[in-house]
Design an enzyme around this catalytic site. Structure first.
Site, mmCIF file in Angstrom:
data_model
loop_
_atom_site.group_PDB
_atom_site.id
_atom_site.type_symbol
_atom_site.label_atom_id
_atom_site.label_comp_id
_atom_site.label_asym_id
_atom_site.label_seq_id
_atom_site.Cartn_x
_atom_site.Cartn_y
_atom_site.Cartn_z
ATOM 1 N N PRO A 2 0.817 -1.211 0.000
ATOM 2 C CA PRO A 2 0.000 0.000 0.000
ATOM 3 C C PRO A 2 0.853 1.265 0.000
ATOM 4 O O PRO A 2 1.819 1.378 0.744
ATOM 5 C CB PRO A 2 -0.787 -0.089 1.308
ATOM 6 C CG PRO A 2 -0.330 -1.297 2.003
ATOM 7 C CD PRO A 2 0.890 -1.791 1.335
ATOM 8 N N GLU A 3 0.456 2.193 -0.829
ATOM 9 C CA GLU A 3 1.061 3.523 -0.825
ATOM 10 C C GLU A 3 0.050 4.473 -0.188
ATOM 11 O O GLU A 3 -0.949 4.037 0.382
ATOM 12 C CB GLU A 3 1.407 3.948 -2.251
ATOM 13 C CG GLU A 3 2.298 2.932 -2.969
ATOM 14 C CD GLU A 3 2.655 3.343 -4.393
ATOM 15 O OE1 GLU A 3 2.776 4.554 -4.658
ATOM 16 O OE2 GLU A 3 2.812 2.460 -5.238
ATOM 17 N N LYS A 76 2.889 6.523 4.915
ATOM 18 C CA LYS A 76 2.240 5.245 4.651
ATOM 19 C C LYS A 76 1.943 4.499 5.950
ATOM 20 O O LYS A 76 1.596 3.320 5.932
ATOM 21 C CB LYS A 76 3.135 4.364 3.764
ATOM 22 C CG LYS A 76 3.436 4.985 2.399
ATOM 23 C CD LYS A 76 4.425 4.143 1.618
ATOM 24 C CE LYS A 76 4.974 4.928 0.429
ATOM 25 N NZ LYS A 76 6.066 4.209 -0.247
ATOM 26 N N ARG A 132 4.314 -11.712 3.297
ATOM 27 C CA ARG A 132 5.776 -11.596 3.320
ATOM 28 C C ARG A 132 6.339 -11.204 4.688
ATOM 29 O O ARG A 132 7.544 -11.136 4.851
ATOM 30 C CB ARG A 132 6.228 -10.625 2.238
ATOM 31 C CG ARG A 132 5.963 -11.180 0.853
ATOM 32 C CD ARG A 132 6.366 -10.226 -0.227
ATOM 33 N NE ARG A 132 7.812 -10.066 -0.318
ATOM 34 C CZ ARG A 132 8.404 -9.272 -1.207
ATOM 35 N NH1 ARG A 132 7.679 -8.595 -2.065
ATOM 36 N NH2 ARG A 132 9.707 -9.164 -1.220
ATOM 37 N N ARG A 168 20.698 17.414 -5.161
ATOM 38 C CA ARG A 168 20.507 15.975 -5.342
ATOM 39 C C ARG A 168 20.601 15.604 -6.818
ATOM 40 O O ARG A 168 19.797 16.039 -7.631
ATOM 41 C CB ARG A 168 19.123 15.548 -4.806
ATOM 42 C CG ARG A 168 18.823 16.025 -3.394
ATOM 43 C CD ARG A 168 19.689 15.296 -2.396
ATOM 44 N NE ARG A 168 18.961 14.843 -1.246
ATOM 45 C CZ ARG A 168 18.643 15.642 -0.223
ATOM 46 N NH1 ARG A 168 18.975 16.912 -0.253
ATOM 47 N NH2 ARG A 168 17.999 15.144 0.808
ATOM 48 N N ARG A 277 13.957 -1.694 -9.103
ATOM 49 C CA ARG A 277 12.492 -1.665 -9.205
ATOM 50 C C ARG A 277 12.105 -1.259 -10.605
ATOM 51 O O ARG A 277 12.836 -0.564 -11.288
ATOM 52 C CB ARG A 277 11.878 -0.640 -8.230
ATOM 53 C CG ARG A 277 12.649 -0.417 -6.971
ATOM 54 C CD ARG A 277 12.170 -1.274 -5.824
ATOM 55 N NE ARG A 277 10.751 -1.503 -5.765
ATOM 56 C CZ ARG A 277 9.915 -0.789 -5.031
ATOM 57 N NH1 ARG A 277 10.348 0.231 -4.348
ATOM 58 N NH2 ARG A 277 8.646 -1.117 -4.985
#
Length: 287
Positions: A2-3, A76, A132, A168, A277
């Site tokens: 879930p985000e 989250k 998990r 960054r 990812r």
DNA sequence: CCCTATGTTCCCAA
DNA sequence: CTTGGGAACATAGG
């Protein structure tokens, strides 16, 4: 899994059933919960009611007998506030789900595959399901208000983003997913946001102009708000508190659409790798 | 069988 | 300080 939109959905739904409810019992079915030692304890039901001293589970059992005041989201994270100041902080990580059942469930409550914790309330039962086993559950004392970065639901000032990004060089997608910078964006919505903003996820964060950060901020709000209104994105197994699928998967423009035509320019969506990812991008119209 | 993928985050080393 | 890689875990699919 879930985000932000999925967690926001759960928090709103929890707030329709939990406030005022008393915690009657807690069953912890997974030794990893509650910051316990790594080693597994050989028991189906680890603890229910009383717990061995020094087990690391005492904090969780302190919740029994207390009443819920409200449920809030921190990025989250799901924070169940008790009326005496304690907070039960739950994070679902990759595969966690919550399910609320009206009424009681007989003990032992391993009623679903991968049930990891069961919390019995006065008029319903909350089940944590987590194949998990990455989910975390921790009890925090009063006054532990973790300092959190900007919540994208409350607006993301483009000048702030540009200022933070100035030093960054990392890819803008990874920048958006950094929970220390913005709390709540994960892998699905990062791809969606950058697609909507027309920005290539590989661009160094420091290379975006102010106008581009404004596009990112606008896209973020739009994408996340719609996802919340849809009760989240069900790719495979996301379900809301009452077991229903979300509908935001019908609105995805990039995520998991590799090989399919871009709905904006007709180019082909590709799947690239970023930090191990998947990222989905239309190289034709994301620059 | 082996390798890769999966909605997250922490920890470590360069 | 910043950043990328690997680990924590369970399972599915090629």
């Amino acid at each position: 899994m879930p985000e932000l939109p999925e967690v926001e959905t759960l928090c709103r739904q929890l707030n329709t059933v939990l406030p005022g409810e008393k915690i009657l019992r807690i069953e912890v079915l997974d030794s990893r919960l509650g910051n316990m030692a790594r080693k597994r304890i050989d028991s189906d039901i680890l603890f229910s009611g009383t717990v061995p001293a020094g087990s690391g589970m005492e904090k969780i059992m302190m919740l029994v007998g207390r009443r819920v005041s409200t449920v809030t989201r921190k990025g989250k994270g799901i924070h169940i506030q008790l009326d005496d100041g304690l907070t039960a902080a739950l994070h679902l990580r990759m595969s966690g789900r919550l399910l609320y059942l009206a009424g009681d469930v007989p003990t032992p409550s391993k009623i679903f595959p991968y049930s990891r914790m069961v919390i019995g309330f006065s008029s319903g039962t909350l089940v944590l399901i987590d194949p998990r086993r990455f989910a975390t559950f921790d009890v925090q004392p009063e006054g532990v208000a973790p300092l959190l970065p900007d919540d994208p639901m409350k607006g993301l000032p483009a000048p702030r983003l540009r200022k933070i990004a100035a030093a960054r060089r990392r890819p803008v997608k990874s920048f958006l997913m950094d929970q220390k910078i913005i709390a709540g964006i994960g892998n699905i919505y990062a791809s969606e946001i950058l697609f909507a903003a027309g920005i290539d996820p590989r661009r160094p964060a420091c290379s975006l102009t102010m106008a581009e950060w404004r596009k990112v901020a606008t896209a973020t709000r739009a994408i996340l708000c719609r996802a919340v209104n849809c009760r989240g994105t069900t790719i495979s197994d996301w379900r809301d508190l009452f077991g229903r699928s979300g509908t935001n998967q019908d609105h995805l423009e990039a995520y998991s659409r590799q090989g399919k035509p871009c709905r904006r320019c007709g180019g082909i969506i590709e799947r690239i790798d970023q930090g191990g990812r998947g990222t989905w991008v239309c190289s034709m119209c994301q620059r």
